[in-house]
Design an enzyme around this catalytic site. Structure first.
Site, PDB file in Angstrom:
ATOM      1  CB  CYS A  83      -0.953  -0.013   1.178  1.00 14.59           C
ATOM      2  SG  CYS A  83      -1.914  -1.530   1.248  1.00 14.59           S
ATOM      3  CG  HIS A 332      -6.495   2.116   0.871  1.00 15.29           C
ATOM      4  ND1 HIS A 332      -5.360   2.648   0.308  1.00 15.29           N
ATOM      5  CD2 HIS A 332      -6.063   1.107   1.693  1.00 15.29           C
ATOM      6  CE1 HIS A 332      -4.294   1.991   0.762  1.00 15.29           C
ATOM      7  NE2 HIS A 332      -4.697   1.053   1.591  1.00 15.29           N
TER       8      HIS A 332
END
Lengths: 384, 132
Positions: A83, A332
């Site tokens: 991420c 996200h």
């Protein structure tokens, strides 16, 4: 090292974008960033992406995206750090321009997460943990952050209500972001009564599964001044790593990679936390925002929860955090997140944040992006 | 998921079936899974250690939204176990009431089936913890 700035930004709507393909998302953001910057050509490109192989069965995406953005034959490389892929792509672009190797570099990030069902998406994300010694046991990312939350609660008395305040605050901000996936206000009760995903984390403690892309154009400050856009200078950049497995850390209630990355970024910028007006941080889960703020030194260990409840991190607070809505409300798309944070910093520092989200008199912002359960992290400091 | 060939599975058997760790001879620090180097010494010398299987819950959660291939098992308890030897291990807690787990509970490791991969015809075994 040359002085480096961000001169262009582009971002797609974040959400469950069934009509948008993986490549088109990236091209939309990349095109917007190039047009916003006014540059005539780019010399090189970095594409942050965590898991296109598992999400859409596509690797070799530096080549793919350069082709479809119409910039071949420039060098184009995918960078992956789970991420934190976007944050690392941005850092690589910064390094390439700072070194003098290139004058104009595009740093982008993209993830297309909704072409697979929930169990496969959860599995794909879980590959950012230790596959043999965490993933094999049935670990999920909500589960890992839940164990961090439990340890934080056991040690400091942090409560689910404190966590809920992070989510409520980020939704308040995201409600004003036209690019956010969930631009809706919620209440503490809604969070506390939402379904449990991994105890003690409710679904409204978790960032969503998102499609989206973001891109920025990085060049020298000298070049930026000729382009007519405000030059947003990259004052500091830091990256650090930690153990991939949460169980290998001495302390589950702190994030050492974030701490070290911040120390490096502050040293490069010759600044301290006192110089920073606001931050975009990696709130993949509500507990992450609290532990990140403690690891950055904004709050003492165990104190970020009370600060969230007191409204200190709201837009009107003493240290606004995630004015974009954060990962929680904005969404996200994992590989794009680090770049989307930079986009928000640039908007705020230019004074261009939409719908009343603009913070007053902000001159310096910090972006913290992390991969996995915190095993990699980047910190960037931008100033106008 | 890609189909797994068996080498990847039997390679891990000493760890998954018998919990073989290793110990840095100089510092006495135990690593699980075993390591080839330590942060302090690229030439560290190690000896194998079998974990006793005793430990206590350092932190825990209940997975209610499971990844493939664990969807049929949920909800299941997952924990970071601090072993008697001092090294932490992530494992499921089997045969427990998921509503009554507490930090600090003593556990022991047992040999259990982890999951089946029908496509590859592999049944995966390994360790899970049970509350003592």
């Amino acid at each position: 090292m040359r002085d480096v700035a961000v001169v262009g930004i582009g971002i797609t709507k974040f959400g469950e974008l069934w009509e948008q393909s993986f490549r088109n998302l990236f091209v939309e953001a990349g095109k917007a960033a190039i047009l916003d910057s006014g540059v005539e050509k780019i010399d090189s490109m970095y594409v942050g992406c965590m898991s296109s192989g598992l999400f859409v069965g596509q690797e070799h995406i530096g080549c793919l995206m350069a082709d479809y953005l119409g910039v071949s034959p420039i060098p184009a490389v995918r960078v992956e750090s789970a991420c934190a892929s976007g944050g690392v792509a941005f850092r690589q672009a910064f390094i390439e321009v700072a070194s003098g190797m290139s004058d104009v570099v595009l740093a982008g990030g993209v993830e297309k997460m909704t072409d697979v069902d929930g169990a496969i998406a959860t599995y794909a994300l879980a590959t950012a943990a230790d596959a043999e010694y965490e993933g094999f046991q049935g670990v999920t990312f909500p589960g890992l952050y839940a164990m961090m939350a439990r340890a934080h609660m056991d040690r400091y008395g942090t409560t689910s209500e404190m966590l809920a305040h992070v989510s409520v605050k980020n939704h308040d901000n995201g409600n004003l972001n036209p690019y956010a996936q969930f631009p809706v206000k919620i209440t503490v009760d809604t969070v506390l009564n939402s379904v449990m995903v991994a105890d003690p984390l409710h679904i409204l403690d978790c960032s969503p599964v998102t499609d989206g892309a973001a891109a920025v154009i990085v060049t020298t400050v000298e070049n930026a001044k000729k382009l007519g856009k405000p030059a947003i200078r990259i004052a500091g950049s830091g990256m650090a790593t930690d153990s991939i497995a949460l169980h290998s850390r001495d302390d589950m209630t702190t994030l050492n990679a974030t701490k070290v990355a911040a120390e490096k970024a502050f040293a490069m910028a010759n600044m301290t936390l006192k110089d920073i007006d606001f931050a975009e941080v990696h709130d993949c889960f509500t507990i992450a925002e609290l532990i990140v703020l403690e690891s950055l030194g904004v709050y003492a260990p165990g104190k970020a929860g009370e600060a969230a409840m007191a409204g200190e991190t709201a837009r009107s607070g003493s240290f606004p955090v995630n004015p974009s809505g954060g990962l929680k409300s904005k969404g996200h798309p994992v590989g794009a997140t680090g770049i989307a944070q930079i986009v928000e910093l640039v908007k705020q520092l230019r004074g261009e944040a939409e719908n009343g989200r603009q913070l007053d008199n902000v001159k310096r912002g910090l972006a913290q992006n992390m991969g996995g359960s915190g095993g990699s992290a980047t910190v960037h400091i931008l100033e106008v | 998921m890609a189909q797994t060939l068996t080498a990847r599975v039997w390679r891990e058997q000493p760890q998954r079936y018998r919990m073989i760790a290793n110990k840095d001879k100089k510092s006495g620090k135990v690593y699980f899974p075993p390591r080839l180097v330590t942060p302090d010494d690229l030439n560290a010398e190690f000896e194998d250690v079998q974990l006793s299987g005793a430990g206590k819950i350092a932190s825990w959660t209940v997975i209610r939204v499971a990844p493939a291939p664990f969807t049929d098992l949920s909800p299941y308890a997952l924990a970071i176990i601090e072993t008697e030897e001092g090294v932490n291990v992530t494992a499921q807690i089997a045969d427990c009431d998921v509503e009554n787990i507490k930090t600090g509970m003593p556990v022991k490791f047992e040999f259990r089936k982890i999951y089946e991969d029908n496509e590859a015809s592999i049944i995966y075994y390994g360790y899970k913890a049970v509350i003592v």
